[in-house]
Design a protein around this motif. Sequence first.
Motif, PDB file in Angstrom:
ATOM      1  N   ASP A 104     -35.249  42.261 101.026  1.00  0.00           N
ATOM      2  CA  ASP A 104     -34.329  42.759 101.592  1.00  0.00           C
ATOM      3  C   ASP A 104     -34.780  43.729 102.833  1.00  0.00           C
ATOM      4  O   ASP A 104     -33.950  44.133 103.835  1.00  0.00           O
ATOM      5  CB  ASP A 104     -33.714  44.289 100.587  1.00  0.00           C
ATOM      6  CG  ASP A 104     -33.109  43.235  99.494  1.00  0.00           C
ATOM      7  OD1 ASP A 104     -32.510  42.324  99.614  1.00  0.00           O
ATOM      8  OD2 ASP A 104     -33.432  43.871  98.321  1.00  0.00           O
ATOM      9  N   GLY A 247     -28.867  45.447 105.876  1.00  0.00           N
ATOM     10  CA  GLY A 247     -27.889  44.723 105.182  1.00  0.00           C
ATOM     11  C   GLY A 247     -27.109  44.090 106.235  1.00  0.00           C
ATOM     12  O   GLY A 247     -26.497  42.940 105.872  1.00  0.00           O
ATOM     13  N   ILE A 248     -26.746  44.631 107.347  1.00  0.00           N
ATOM     14  CA  ILE A 248     -25.773  44.256 108.179  1.00  0.00           C
ATOM     15  C   ILE A 248     -26.450  42.878 108.761  1.00  0.00           C
ATOM     16  O   ILE A 248     -25.816  41.810 108.946  1.00  0.00           O
ATOM     17  CB  ILE A 248     -25.348  45.245 109.512  1.00  0.00           C
ATOM     18  CG1 ILE A 248     -24.717  46.270 108.853  1.00  0.00           C
ATOM     19  CG2 ILE A 248     -24.671  44.636 110.377  1.00  0.00           C
ATOM     20  CD1 ILE A 248     -24.199  47.368 109.851  1.00  0.00           C
ATOM     21  N   ARG A 250     -28.154  40.623 107.467  1.00  0.00           N
ATOM     22  CA  ARG A 250     -28.113  39.591 106.612  1.00  0.00           C
ATOM     23  C   ARG A 250     -26.730  39.123 105.981  1.00  0.00           C
ATOM     24  O   ARG A 250     -26.556  37.966 106.006  1.00  0.00           O
ATOM     25  CB  ARG A 250     -29.042  40.074 105.307  1.00  0.00           C
ATOM     26  CG  ARG A 250     -30.372  40.020 105.620  1.00  0.00           C
ATOM     27  CD  ARG A 250     -31.150  40.747 104.564  1.00  0.00           C
ATOM     28  NE  ARG A 250     -32.579  40.617 104.737  1.00  0.00           N
ATOM     29  CZ  ARG A 250     -33.359  41.443 105.515  1.00  0.00           C
ATOM     30  NH1 ARG A 250     -32.622  42.162 106.467  1.00  0.00           N
ATOM     31  NH2 ARG A 250     -34.651  41.179 105.726  1.00  0.00           N
ATOM     32  N   SER A 251     -25.695  40.022 106.218  1.00  0.00           N
ATOM     33  CA  SER A 251     -24.335  39.780 106.000  1.00  0.00           C
ATOM     34  C   SER A 251     -23.397  39.571 107.245  1.00  0.00           C
ATOM     35  O   SER A 251     -22.493  38.981 106.978  1.00  0.00           O
ATOM     36  CB  SER A 251     -23.833  40.795 104.996  1.00  0.00           C
ATOM     37  OG  SER A 251     -23.834  42.034 105.722  1.00  0.00           O
ATOM     38  N   GLY A 252     -23.857  40.235 108.292  1.00  0.00           N
ATOM     39  CA  GLY A 252     -22.768  39.915 109.502  1.00  0.00           C
ATOM     40  C   GLY A 252     -23.082  38.898 110.425  1.00  0.00           C
ATOM     41  O   GLY A 252     -24.175  38.084 110.039  1.00  0.00           O
ATOM     42  N   ASP A 258     -19.289  42.475 111.073  1.00  0.00           N
ATOM     43  CA  ASP A 258     -19.415  42.177 109.600  1.00  0.00           C
ATOM     44  C   ASP A 258     -17.851  42.105 109.295  1.00  0.00           C
ATOM     45  O   ASP A 258     -17.176  43.102 109.402  1.00  0.00           O
ATOM     46  CB  ASP A 258     -19.974  43.346 108.759  1.00  0.00           C
ATOM     47  CG  ASP A 258     -20.131  43.000 107.536  1.00  0.00           C
ATOM     48  OD1 ASP A 258     -19.859  41.807 107.277  1.00  0.00           O
ATOM     49  OD2 ASP A 258     -20.660  43.860 106.765  1.00  0.00           O
TER      50      ASP A 258
END
Length: 332
Positions: A104, A247-248, A250-252, A258
């Motif tokens: 992470d 987090g952005i 990995r997800s955006g 995003d």
Amino acid sequence: MLYDLNIAWSPSTTTAELERTLRFSSQLGYNVVALNHTLDAPLPSKLANPLPRFPTPPSPPQPQNTTTTTTTTGRLPTILYRITIAFTDPSQNPQLAKAAQAYDLVAVRPQSEKAFQAACLTVQDASLISLDLSTRQPFYFRPKPCMAAVSRGLRFEICYSRAILASPGSGGGGVDARARANFAGNVAQLVRATRGRGIVISSEAGAAMGLRAPADVVNLLAVWGLSPERGMEGLRANPRGVVVNEGIKRSGFRGVVDIVGVAERSAEEEKKKGGAVGVGEGRGVVPVNKDSKKRKNGDAEGGDAQPVSKRQAKKLKAALRRKEVEGKEPQS
């Protein structure tokens, strides 16, 4: 929310001991913690995450008369998984992109002046620069590279546990005086170089004895030059920014956009859409109204005409005057 982004883990750490440390951190008030796995560059070809998994169950509703101490007792905080890559030469290729797929959070620990310069100015895919401030550093913390790193979004991590616990070579008889002296000097130098900005405070505790309450940590670092306001930022705002940005990434989409969901059209928008003729609709082209052409050329049924220029207005006034004069002349 309070963050501790460095709970040290090693293969010799038992699951029971690690769980006891996590529960104690929750009792101290930390809401989010990160288990840290430290490796030396270069990374192995097949990188796997060996950190133990602790699923956090949803907290049950508590009665209103329950105190804060009882709500946090026996509960695990939110757990993240982090890797810290120690490197000496920038040409070793830390392979941070590969590490980001398995963890992470990604941090780097430079151990030479060249590595520190590279970490501040050129290294990508990392969000933390972790430093072992209990040892004598082979380089100085200069303001120019440190502020360049802060402006790039990197954060410097200060780990306090090694300054309050006995070192392995001291025989357990109190705190190592040399380690504490190095820690105090390095913290003061880093605070001067960064002006107290972009600092994340973590424990790097391998056991529950290495953890301290947030107020104690802020007071401890205030002795060595970090103001209480900056100290609270190092426990709240700065680590939260690190977690959100990672987090952005990995997800955006490319770490910028995003997409959460698409809103539905309202009834008024549907009516407007039904009364308009769409030219290239669905490809980002604005629909054109039916009456736009009529408004441009004038409505044949007596609508508003196109506005005339000043020259044309003068000609029309002159023509009206001539008609009035001709109508007033007597007929022979």
